[in-house]
Design an enzyme around this catalytic site. Structure first.
Site, PDB file in Angstrom:
ATOM      1  CE  LYS A  90       2.987   5.906  -1.775  1.00 35.74           C
ATOM      2  NZ  LYS A  90       2.042   6.982  -1.439  1.00 35.74           N
ATOM      3  CB  THR A  91       0.136   6.257   3.562  1.00 38.29           C
ATOM      4  OG1 THR A  91       0.034   6.087   2.147  1.00 38.29           O
ATOM      5  CG2 THR A  91      -0.929   7.237   4.023  1.00 38.29           C
ATOM      6  CG  ASP A 143       2.388  10.395  -1.444  1.00 36.33           C
ATOM      7  OD1 ASP A 143       3.389   9.644  -1.529  1.00 36.33           O
ATOM      8  OD2 ASP A 143       1.236   9.970  -1.234  1.00 36.33           O
ATOM      9  CD  GLU A 144       2.291   7.694  -5.270  1.00 33.59           C
ATOM     10  OE1 GLU A 144       3.318   7.323  -5.849  1.00 33.59           O
ATOM     11  OE2 GLU A 144       1.467   6.898  -4.794  1.00 33.59           O
ATOM     12  CD  GLN A 160       5.364   1.331  -6.562  1.00 34.28           C
ATOM     13  OE1 GLN A 160       4.136   1.201  -6.625  1.00 34.28           O
ATOM     14  NE2 GLN A 160       5.988   1.435  -5.403  1.00 34.28           N
ATOM     15  NE  ARG A 195       0.626  -2.604  -7.155  1.00 28.48           N
ATOM     16  CZ  ARG A 195       1.136  -1.743  -6.289  1.00 28.48           C
ATOM     17  NH1 ARG A 195       0.336  -1.021  -5.538  1.00 28.48           N
ATOM     18  NH2 ARG A 195       2.440  -1.608  -6.143  1.00 28.48           N
TER      19      ARG A 195
END
Length: 737
Positions: free
Chosen positions: A32-33, A218-219, A255, A615
């Site tokens: 995503k970044t 973002d997020e 998330q 993770r």
């Protein structure tokens, strides 16, 4: 370089989309970044967008700096003209220009959390409120939650349902009045005041809407209501004549794990309702984990309702099977983890620096920390404080140290007003002067505080009550009571446990768990001393703790393949490791006991599990204990329901006997265990003056007087040659003759 180079089709679509709002549902590890930075670069380089027309919002200053740096690598120095910042930083920039509109000067002060607590402490004192019932830190949390919902003092006052909330409303109103008088805002005000500005002043709203034609967030799943409204005000609404800004939000509802901080999952789930013409792009290709790990994560999260379906997949192959392990106790679990870390290191598969250990609550770190120390494996606790350095743990140990040695001035000063007893700085200055004049220790000066010139009478009462408390607790030490019994008495009689257990601050629940863990530490000490044939004593217990707490001989890590990373699951979001141990997979531990029976909270716990699972890059271990200590007693918890949701084909249990129950069996009998509030000892014996009693250590005595009642009942007993003893009857091993 081409801005589309190396992108998969879905990433490319997200980067090049134009014309309407865009929701990028970015699964864990889906890049995503890269998509965000390439999209900004594409707007600037290929679409003729000016840098000052771009507002990019992230949740941390570090993420903002990294994004700006990456965009600069793509388009050059003109990227510096963009606004790339956190919500708070963006709002500060707006308010520095516009604050006079809402009654502030442009040089307003920003209060951080400690400043806010200090101001609230002053207000609570001025209102003559009980600082235990109305703790500043807890009230700060209530006010912050209200501000996150854009609920001001008046609206809060109108919604109160009981006397406690009415008092909070009074404090809230006075707090805001004091902030305004000081030309100050707290962190939550930065967003709330900006929303207020944009809603009340059309010309200010038009100024920023005309400037920011491209807004990227973002997020987005972590935004709260105030942040959501802020974005709506900057973007515009479809029924206005003013053209909408192009909004691009990136996030993953699966998330969303910060509801306790005010994050509202509704913001991302209903994005398409808020912006009907929006385009949605799913990023499902994962560049981090093996397919076995992704299959497990997909299967677990699929049990949540109302989510946008997506399935993470990888081109990297199935990888190793997930390893499952069932330990007998939390100590066996920690031993297994250490053994695996060593084994992987010895065969060159994974170093300690490649390894992370995740747990649901901070209190779980203690057993792992002690096991690592004994095994000389370097570790660090991320996003938290090492167990024996946590404030509540040090406060508790301070009481125990003073019981053993009242001349321990550092510990004595630490606990004197913890919890708060109304012993102020003025009284302490008088006591210190008295001690210096008489040439006596701080403890002896406290004991003779009545002789100190100028001591306030209210403070003298509080000091004497404190001394009486220590004297009564010290009889337990003199009677050679078990450290665990003394610890339990200190927790209950000092008020440490009650202050945290009754707090409205959600973080205080974790602090209660840490105190609970200390009682378990005392039990473990007693059991080990019995096994070794050693004498059990409180001083021995404190020596034992000191050897662990003060052990600075943790290897540097440079010669040991790095340092094992330990953290809670909430801290783990956004990180990745080659090897991950997800521990404590038991009902009541994970999912946490307070979430059982509440569907929305269980779903939040499941999202937390999804975050933990994703993770891991190469190796994933899932472990649970058949029992673990709670207030020093074994607690048996069934396996976590999340284990039952993982397909059998992707997990291999360490031994045949360690396989979990069938999935159908695991799905039954998930009744919530009782919430721990402190282990109770025997009921209090009732005595009256004149009773003859027998004590295990002091022998036969006669009751002189009885004071207090219930858990705080005390008796002054004359034991003849042993002397008079004031005993806390709840804990004293006495029998009436």
């Amino acid at each position: 370089m081409s801005l589309l180079e190396g992108l998969n089709p879905q990433q490319r679509e997200a980067v090049t989309h134009r014309g309407t709002s865009l929701l990028v549902v970015a699964g864990a590890g889906s890049g995503k970044t890269r998509v965000l930075t390439r999209r900004i670069g594409y707007l600037l380089r290929e679409c003729g967008v000016a840098p000052y027309e771009v507002l990019a919002i992230t949740f941390t200053n570090k993420a903002a700096a990294e994004m700006k740096e990456r965009v600069a690598e793509l388009v050059g120095e003109r990227a510096k003209a963009m606004w790339v910042s956190t919500f708070h930083s963006a709002c500060v920039r707006i308010l520095r220009q516009e604050a006079v509109r809402i009654g502030y000067s442009n040089s307003f002060t920003i209060y951080d959390s400690s400043d806010s607590i200090r101001l609230l402490t002053v207000i609570i004192r001025e209102l003559n409120l009980d600082s235990k019932q109305y703790a500043a830190r807890a009230i700060q949390g209530v006010i912050s939650a209200a501000k996150n919902e854009l609920i001001g003092p008046a609206d809060y006052a109108n919604s109160t349902t009981n006397h406690f909330e009415e008092i909070i409303a009074q404090i809230y109103a006075l707090y805001q009045k004091r902030l305004a008088a000081a030309n100050a805002m707290d962190f939550d005000d930065l967003i709330g005041k900006t929303v207020d500005l944009l809603q009340r002043f059309p010309e200010a709203r038009a100024r920023y809407r005309s400037r920011f034609r491209h807004i990227l967030v973002d997020e987005y799943q972590d935004t709260n209501h105030a942040q959501y409204i802020l974005i709506r005000e900057l973007v515009g609404v479809p029924d206005e004549n003013f053209p909408l800004a192009e909004l691009c939000v990136v996030g993953d509802a699966d998330q969303s794990i910060y509801a306790f901080r005010g994050a509202n999952i509704r913001n991302i789930l209903q994005f398409e309702e808020d912006y009907p013409s929006a385009r949605t792009v799913l990023l499902e290709q994962n560049y981090r984990s093996t397919q076995n790990i992704l299959t497990a994560a997909n299967a677990v999260i699929a049990n949540n309702e109302g989510r946008k379906d997506k399935k993470l997949w990888s081109e990297g192959g199935a990888g190793e099977a997930i390893t499952g392990f069932v330990a007998e106790s939390e100590h066996d679990e920690a031993g297994f983890v250490v053994g695996e870390i060593r084994r992987l290191r010895d065969i060159g598969e994974s170093s300690p620096g490649d390894t992370a250990i995740f747990y649901r609550t901070n209190a779980q770190s203690r057993v792992f920390e002690e096991t690592f120390l004994r095994s000389a494996i370097p570790y660090k606790v991320v996003g938290g404080v090492r167990f024996y350095e946590r404030k509540e743990v040090k406060d508790f140990l301070g009481y125990l140290r003073v019981l053993v040695n009242p001349e321990d001035e550092i510990s004595l000063r630490r606990i004197l007003n913890t919890p708060k007893r109304g012993i102020g700085d003025r009284a302490l200055n008088v006591v210190e002067l008295h001690g210096a004049t008489q040439g006596i220790s701080f403890w002896r000066a406290l004991c003779s505080a009545k002789d100190a010139a100028g001591i306030p009478s209210r403070s003298l009462i509080a000091i004497n009550d404190f001394i009486d408390l220590l004297d009564s607790l010290r009889t337990l030490v003199a009677a050679n009571s078990k450290p665990s019994s003394i610890a339990q008495a200190v927790l209950e009689q000092s008020g440490l446990l009650a202050e945290l257990a009754n707090s409205a601050d959600p973080q205080d629940e974790g602090r209660v768990e840490n105190l609970q863990e200390l009682v378990s530490v005392a039990i473990e000490y007693e059991e080990s001393e019995i096994d070794d044939g050693e004498e059990i004593s409180l001083s021995g217990f404190l020596e034992d703790v000191s050897l662990v707490a003060d052990s600075d001989q943790i290897p540097d890590g440079a010669d040991h393949g790095g340092v094992v990373t330990m953290m809670t699951l909430h801290t783990a979001k956004g990180l990745e490791f080659p090897t991950v141990f997800l521990t404590g997979m038991e009902e009541g531990i994970f999912p946490h006991s307070r979430t059982l029976g509440e569907r929305s909270e269980i779903e939040e716990e499941r999202r937390l599990a999804y975050v933990g699972l994703t993770r891991a890059r190469k190796r994933l271990y899932l472990s649970r204990s058949e029992y673990r200590s709670s207030w020093g007693a074994p607690t048996y918890n069934p396996p976590s329901r999340f284990l039952a949701e993982i397909p059998e084909g992707v997990i291999s249990w360490n031994t045949a006997s360690h396989a979990p129950a069938s999935r159908s069996a695991l799905s039954r009998n998930f009744g919530p265990p009782p919430r721990a509030t402190g282990k109770k000892v025997e009921s209090t014996i009732v005595l009256v003056a004149g009773d003859r009693v027998s004590h295990d250590t002091f022998g036969v005595g006669k009751v002189i007087e009885v004071s207090g009642e219930g858990d705080r009942a005390q008796a002054l007993i004359d034991f003849g040659s042993t002397g008079e003893k004031r005993l806390l009857l709840r804990y004293a091993p006495v029998e009436r003759l």
